[in-house]
Design a protein around this motif. Structure first.
Motif, short mmCIF file in Angstrom:
data_model
loop_
_atom_site.label_atom_id
_atom_site.label_comp_id
_atom_site.label_asym_id
_atom_site.label_seq_id
_atom_site.Cartn_x
_atom_site.Cartn_y
_atom_site.Cartn_z
N ASP A 97 58.53 -69.06 49.51
CA ASP A 97 58.52 -70.50 49.76
C ASP A 97 59.90 -71.05 50.08
O ASP A 97 60.05 -71.96 50.90
CB ASP A 97 57.93 -71.25 48.55
CG ASP A 97 56.48 -70.88 48.30
OD1 ASP A 97 56.08 -69.79 48.71
OD2 ASP A 97 55.76 -71.69 47.69
N ALA A 152 49.26 -70.82 54.91
CA ALA A 152 48.86 -71.32 53.59
C ALA A 152 49.69 -72.53 53.18
O ALA A 152 49.15 -73.53 52.67
CB ALA A 152 49.00 -70.20 52.56
N LEU A 153 51.01 -72.47 53.42
CA LEU A 153 51.87 -73.60 53.08
C LEU A 153 51.50 -74.83 53.89
O LEU A 153 51.46 -75.96 53.38
CB LEU A 153 53.33 -73.24 53.32
CG LEU A 153 53.98 -72.25 52.34
CD1 LEU A 153 55.34 -71.80 52.85
CD2 LEU A 153 54.13 -72.88 50.96
N GLU A 154 51.24 -74.64 55.17
CA GLU A 154 50.89 -75.77 56.04
C GLU A 154 49.54 -76.35 55.67
O GLU A 154 49.36 -77.58 55.68
CB GLU A 154 50.94 -75.32 57.50
CG GLU A 154 52.38 -75.07 57.96
CD GLU A 154 52.51 -74.06 59.09
OE1 GLU A 154 51.51 -73.86 59.82
OE2 GLU A 154 53.59 -73.47 59.24
N ARG A 157 48.33 -76.42 52.73
CA ARG A 157 48.58 -77.19 51.51
C ARG A 157 49.18 -78.56 51.85
O ARG A 157 48.82 -79.58 51.26
CB ARG A 157 49.51 -76.41 50.59
CG ARG A 157 49.65 -77.00 49.18
CD ARG A 157 50.67 -76.21 48.38
NE ARG A 157 50.45 -74.77 48.49
CZ ARG A 157 51.37 -73.86 48.23
NH1 ARG A 157 52.60 -74.23 47.88
NH2 ARG A 157 51.09 -72.58 48.33
N ALA A 175 46.49 -80.75 53.20
CA ALA A 175 45.60 -81.20 52.12
C ALA A 175 46.28 -82.31 51.30
O ALA A 175 45.63 -83.29 50.91
CB ALA A 175 45.23 -80.02 51.23
N GLN A 176 47.58 -82.15 51.04
CA GLN A 176 48.30 -83.18 50.29
C GLN A 176 48.34 -84.50 51.05
O GLN A 176 48.35 -85.58 50.43
CB GLN A 176 49.72 -82.70 49.99
CG GLN A 176 49.78 -81.57 48.97
CD GLN A 176 51.16 -80.95 48.86
OE1 GLN A 176 52.06 -81.25 49.65
NE2 GLN A 176 51.35 -80.07 47.89
N ASP A 193 43.58 -80.05 59.17
CA ASP A 193 44.72 -79.30 59.68
C ASP A 193 45.12 -79.81 61.07
O ASP A 193 44.29 -79.87 61.98
CB ASP A 193 44.39 -77.81 59.76
CG ASP A 193 44.31 -77.16 58.39
OD1 ASP A 193 44.40 -77.87 57.38
OD2 ASP A 193 44.17 -75.92 58.34
#
Length: 402
Positions: free
Chosen positions: A78, A138-140, A142, A145-146, A151
């Motif tokens: 990360d 996966a980071l993107e 997230r 979603a935040q 997407d």
């Protein structure tokens, strides 16, 4: 984590791949844009492609990620990929783009390295790429979603309701939703992307920090006009367009806010060090702290060419003065004596003998040489590397120059 089969192969071939990564990324981009010219016109920064900085940023990121897999396989990626993921989210990148990139990037490796790329080597570096790509995806996901969006669904229309010339080469734009409702919230230090249609029909995108506190109903961005200093480097396409054409009443396509240069709510001391237009995320942080009546120890450092190029200079000073425990240190390369009320030093910023409170967390933004110099001085004065955070406008060349 690399498979047991791939790990020794990547370890053995990393030096030769690293030595040729710039050539690999150059061939990759050429082939990518030949196959998908719309990506260069409407997604990638044409200026950064022309000057090679995007190529160098990709090379640095791949090399750093491969080194992490080999040398620190249990460490989460990360720290390396978080900044990239935020940039991608602000552009609305979706997972399908990684398949397109894989085809051209992985195809460039054997074409540059030739017979050295055996099937085992190709498979190992395919694994490196997809570990990196899947971590970014996966980071993107997230981040989307935040933000409570699907997407890639990050673009919104924002109306310019104020424009101010805040230095000899920077203008600020206050942005509001066309229906008058409050703009989405953000964290101090974050940025948005702005997309504009240029005269040749290309839709180019640039990121600009939000330069006022998130407690405001509207957003404010501050844009420095990037000029050609040598007649070779092209002028900034989007900044020039905004300075020339963007007026009150115009509507811009603007992304939701992203960015990881944000500080946690705490009472530990802060150092906010900026140079040039790097002041913009610091203004948002200071505005937030002042509005909250913060009692934190806040040390502000800013360097600029002159008072005339210091964007929002009086606001910058006034925000520090509103802090109960704030202090400011200014350096101007010229013209400091013309504004004695600013209490600025003449010359370049020098933090070599700077005394900082125990537990200080530092946030840096500005040209890369400035940030590397400040970081070196801070670490030399005992500040842990993990406590020094930074933001880069444009391609992240930090990793490629470590």
């Amino acid at each position: 984590m690399l498979s047991t089969q791939a790990l020794p192969v990547v370890r053995a071939t990393a030096p030769v791949v690293g030595a040729n990564i710039s050539a690999i990324s150059e061939l990759f981009y050429r082939r990518l844009f030949e196959a998908h010219p719309e990506l260069l016109r409407n997604l990638f920064n044409r200026g950064n492609q022309a000057n090679g900085s995007q190529r160098d940023a990709l090379a640095g990121a791949v090399a750093a990620f491969a080194s992490l897999l080999v040398e620190r396989p249990d460490e989460r990626p990360d720290a390396i990929l978080g900044r990239i993921a935020n940039k991608h989210a602000s552009l609305g990148i979706t997972s399908d783009k990684y398949t397109i990139v894989a085809r051209h990037l992985l195809g460039a490796i054997p074409d540059v390295l030739g017979d050295a790329v055996t099937p085992e080597v190709a498979a190992a570096w395919d694994e490196v790429y997809w570990l990196m790509a899947n971590a970014l995806i996966a980071l993107e996901a997230r981040l989307y979603a935040q933000a409570s969006v699907a997407d890639g669904d990050v673009w919104r229309q924002m109306e310019i309701v104020e424009r101010d010339e805040v230095s000899e080469d920077a203008a600020s734009f206050v942005l509001r939703r066309p229906d008058g409702t409050s703009a989405p919230s953000f964290r101090p230090g974050q940025y948005v992307s702005v997309q504009v249609e240029l005269p040749d029909g290309a839709r180019q995108i640039r990121q600009y920090s939000l330069s006022a506190a998130p407690s405001q109903k509207d957003w404010r961005i501050t844009v420095k006009r990037e000029r050609s200093l040598d007649g070779v480097q092209p002028e900034g396409e989007v900044s020039t367009w905004l300075h020339t054409h963007a007026q009150v009443g115009d509507v811009l396509d603007v992304s939701l806010p992203f960015g990881d240069l944000v500080f946690p709510d705490a009472d530990t001391p802060l150092l906010l060090a900026s140079a040039g237009i790097g002041v913009t995320p610091m203004l948002s942080m200071l505005d937030h702290l002042a509005n909250a009546g913060s009692q934190r120890r806040v040390i502000v450092v800013h360097a600029d060419r002159s008072p005339a190029t210091h964007a929002h200079r009086y606001e910058h000073v006034e925000l520090v003065n509103r802090l109960a425990n704030g202090s400011m240190h200014l350096w101007y390369e010229s013209g400091a004596d013309a504004h004695p009320a600013l209490e600025a030093a003449e010359g370049r910023a020098d933090l070599s003998d700077f005394a900082l409170p125990q537990g200080t967390t530092a946030y840096l933004c500005g040209p890369l040489p400035f940030m590397q110099s400040v970081r070196g001085h801070l670490i030399g004065n005992g500040v842990p590397a993990a406590s020094v955070h930074y933001e880069v406008f444009g391609p992240d060349l930090w990793l490629s120059r470590q």
